[in-house]
Write an enzyme that holds these catalytic residues in place. Structure first.
Site, PDB file in Angstrom:
ATOM      1  N   GLY A  64      -9.621  -5.591   7.379  1.00  0.00           N
ATOM      2  CA  GLY A  64      -9.388  -5.873   8.843  1.00  0.00           C
ATOM      3  C   GLY A  64      -9.921  -7.031   9.422  1.00  0.00           C
ATOM      4  O   GLY A  64     -10.961  -8.081   8.894  1.00  0.00           O
ATOM      5  N   THR A 100      -3.897  -8.016   7.174  1.00  0.00           N
ATOM      6  CA  THR A 100      -4.352  -7.769   8.809  1.00  0.00           C
ATOM      7  C   THR A 100      -3.643  -9.396   9.425  1.00  0.00           C
ATOM      8  O   THR A 100      -2.874  -9.283  10.321  1.00  0.00           O
ATOM      9  CB  THR A 100      -5.585  -7.758   9.116  1.00  0.00           C
ATOM     10  OG1 THR A 100      -6.264  -6.613   8.575  1.00  0.00           O
ATOM     11  CG2 THR A 100      -5.649  -7.453  10.618  1.00  0.00           C
ATOM     12  N   ASP A 129      -0.823  -1.646  -4.132  1.00  0.00           N
ATOM     13  CA  ASP A 129      -2.024  -1.779  -3.726  1.00  0.00           C
ATOM     14  C   ASP A 129      -2.602  -0.303  -3.109  1.00  0.00           C
ATOM     15  O   ASP A 129      -1.821   0.642  -2.645  1.00  0.00           O
ATOM     16  CB  ASP A 129      -2.037  -2.754  -2.415  1.00  0.00           C
ATOM     17  CG  ASP A 129      -3.172  -3.329  -2.004  1.00  0.00           C
ATOM     18  OD1 ASP A 129      -4.254  -3.363  -2.747  1.00  0.00           O
ATOM     19  OD2 ASP A 129      -3.267  -3.873  -1.017  1.00  0.00           O
ATOM     20  N   SER A 176       0.735  -1.199   0.056  1.00  0.00           N
ATOM     21  CA  SER A 176      -0.091   0.214  -0.011  1.00  0.00           C
ATOM     22  C   SER A 176       0.973   1.360  -0.011  1.00  0.00           C
ATOM     23  O   SER A 176       1.961   1.162  -0.045  1.00  0.00           O
ATOM     24  CB  SER A 176      -1.029   0.070   1.167  1.00  0.00           C
ATOM     25  OG  SER A 176      -0.190   0.035   2.389  1.00  0.00           O
ATOM     26  N   VAL A 209      -4.833 -10.567   1.414  1.00  0.00           N
ATOM     27  CA  VAL A 209      -4.704 -10.713   3.040  1.00  0.00           C
ATOM     28  C   VAL A 209      -3.737  -9.624   3.479  1.00  0.00           C
ATOM     29  O   VAL A 209      -2.359  -9.734   3.079  1.00  0.00           O
ATOM     30  CB  VAL A 209      -4.419 -11.963   3.298  1.00  0.00           C
ATOM     31  CG1 VAL A 209      -4.221 -12.469   4.813  1.00  0.00           C
ATOM     32  CG2 VAL A 209      -5.272 -13.232   2.691  1.00  0.00           C
ATOM     33  N   GLU A 215     -11.697  -0.367  -7.563  1.00  0.00           N
ATOM     34  CA  GLU A 215     -12.573  -0.769  -6.445  1.00  0.00           C
ATOM     35  C   GLU A 215     -13.855   0.174  -6.402  1.00  0.00           C
ATOM     36  O   GLU A 215     -13.656   1.231  -6.894  1.00  0.00           O
ATOM     37  CB  GLU A 215     -12.174  -0.659  -5.061  1.00  0.00           C
ATOM     38  CG  GLU A 215     -12.658  -1.069  -4.306  1.00  0.00           C
ATOM     39  CD  GLU A 215     -11.964  -1.295  -2.571  1.00  0.00           C
ATOM     40  OE1 GLU A 215     -10.620  -1.958  -2.718  1.00  0.00           O
ATOM     41  OE2 GLU A 215     -12.022  -0.644  -1.754  1.00  0.00           O
TER      42      GLU A 215
HETATM   43  P1  13P Z   1      -7.124  -7.327   5.285  1.00  0.00           P
HETATM   44  O1  13P Z   1      -6.409  -6.518   6.048  1.00  0.00           O
HETATM   45  O2  13P Z   1      -8.659  -7.344   5.691  1.00  0.00           O
HETATM   46  O3  13P Z   1      -6.816  -8.768   5.060  1.00  0.00           O
HETATM   47  O4  13P Z   1      -7.463  -6.778   3.788  1.00  0.00           O
HETATM   48  C1  13P Z   1      -6.231  -6.589   3.159  1.00  0.00           C
HETATM   49  C2  13P Z   1      -6.505  -6.104   1.663  1.00  0.00           C
HETATM   50  O5  13P Z   1      -7.604  -6.046   1.144  1.00  0.00           O
HETATM   51  C3  13P Z   1      -5.360  -5.396   1.103  1.00  0.00           C
HETATM   52  O6  13P Z   1      -5.509  -4.834  -0.211  1.00  0.00           O
END
Ligand code: 13P
Length: 288
Positions: free
Chosen positions: A187, A240, A80, A48, A238, A138
């Site tokens: 999350g 978190t 991301d 990110s 994934v 998105e």
């Molecule tokens: P989570 O933190 O819920 O796994 O989501 C991660 C995500 O979508 C990153 O783009």
């Protein structure tokens, strides 16, 4: 070697999904890479804006490319949740395999306009340099924090993406990947994660002519994930759970070993992430 587009096509045909795992450091990258390689599955590394600024944007791209080249392995990097065109341009220029332009909190028309600009830039690079860079967008707000939450944030997941609007958005923008709101939340929600609306995923897969991405993969039950993949999801994000695994492993490493050598106490964090990612890839690739 096949590019990400080829691997996505193969995944879709096989009705499996490619795992997308976020990193903030090289230990996590190695853990993810080792787990993917042990299972022989392609993998996407996500960074990110905060994560890639921490690692270094160019350095994140170089690290992933160095693994791909040294081991001749299908590991890819995605920019991301990028919120502006400049961030997308920078990632494309630095050799990212895909970029995610996140206009999910904009009005529909603004999201379309921003996404189209990013798609046009990626197409231009393809024409000039022959490099394929995929663009993802998105639609629908699913929260923003990859962290452990008590409850679902206000408004997150409230308006799930209508299949006809998804189809229109994909047609108007020409994106390669599309992330809908289908019950997923960023999350881990300790009071209970919502369920995936599998029927909606299936309907979106029928109307949107591109690959579907499930964000917010942490905390979602295995059956929901399986159902989503069967219905048309090609990539599962994934973050978190990776962060939690890293922290737990690190705490264990610090507690059990008085060493000051980071490569010793960090090794527990790496192992902890490896175990998590190994299980997730088995689930996404439908290993029985
Ligand atoms: P989570 O933190 O819920 O796994 O989501 C991660 C995500 O979508 C990153 O783009």
């Amino acid at each position: 070697m096949c590019n990400l587009k080829d691997h996505l096509k193969k995944a879709r045909e096989a009705k499996i999904a490619i795992g997308h795992f976020n990193i903030s450091n090289v230990e996590t990258l190695w853990a993810i890479f080792d787990a993917a390689r042990a299972l022989g599955q392609p993998v996407i590394i996500g960074v990110s804006e905060g994560e890639r600024n921490f690692i270094g944007v160019r350095q994140a791209a170089s690290l992933v490319q160095s693994l791909r080249n040294e081991f001749d392995y299908p590991i890819f990097i995605n920019a991301d949740h990028t919120h502006d065109f400049e961030g997308v341009k920078k990632a494309i220029d630095l050799g990212f395999d895909s970029v995610m332009i996140d206009g999910s909190q904009l009005l529909f028309d603004e999201n379309v306009a921003l996404t189209k600009k990013c798609v046009a830039y990626a197409k231009d690079v393809k024409k000039k340099e022959g490099r394929t860079v995929l663009v993802e967008a998105e639609l629908g707000y699913i929260g923003t924090s990859s962290t452990v939450l008590d409850t679902i944030p206000d408004g997150a997941g409230a308006d799930m993406t209508p299949p006809d609007v998804a189809g229109r958005f994909v047609e108007m923008t020409g994106v390669d990947l599309f992330a809908p709101s289908v019950g997923n939340i960023h999350g881990i929600v300790t009071s209970g994660n919502p369920h995936i609306d599998v029927k909606r995923v299936k309907d979106i897969a029928e109307t949107a002519d591109c690959h579907l991405v499930l964000h917010g993969g942490s905390g979602i039950g295995d059956e929901d994930i399986r159902g989503g993949i069967r219905a048309g999801i090609s990539v599962v994000h994934v973050n978190t759970e990776v962060r939690v695994a890293f922290r737990e492993g690190l705490e264990k490493g610090l507690k059990e070993d008085a060493t000051v050598a980071p490569y010793k106490y960090m090794d527990k964090a790496r192992k902890s992430v490896y175990d998590l990612v190994y299980k997730k890839i088995q689930l996404f690739a439908n290993f029985s």
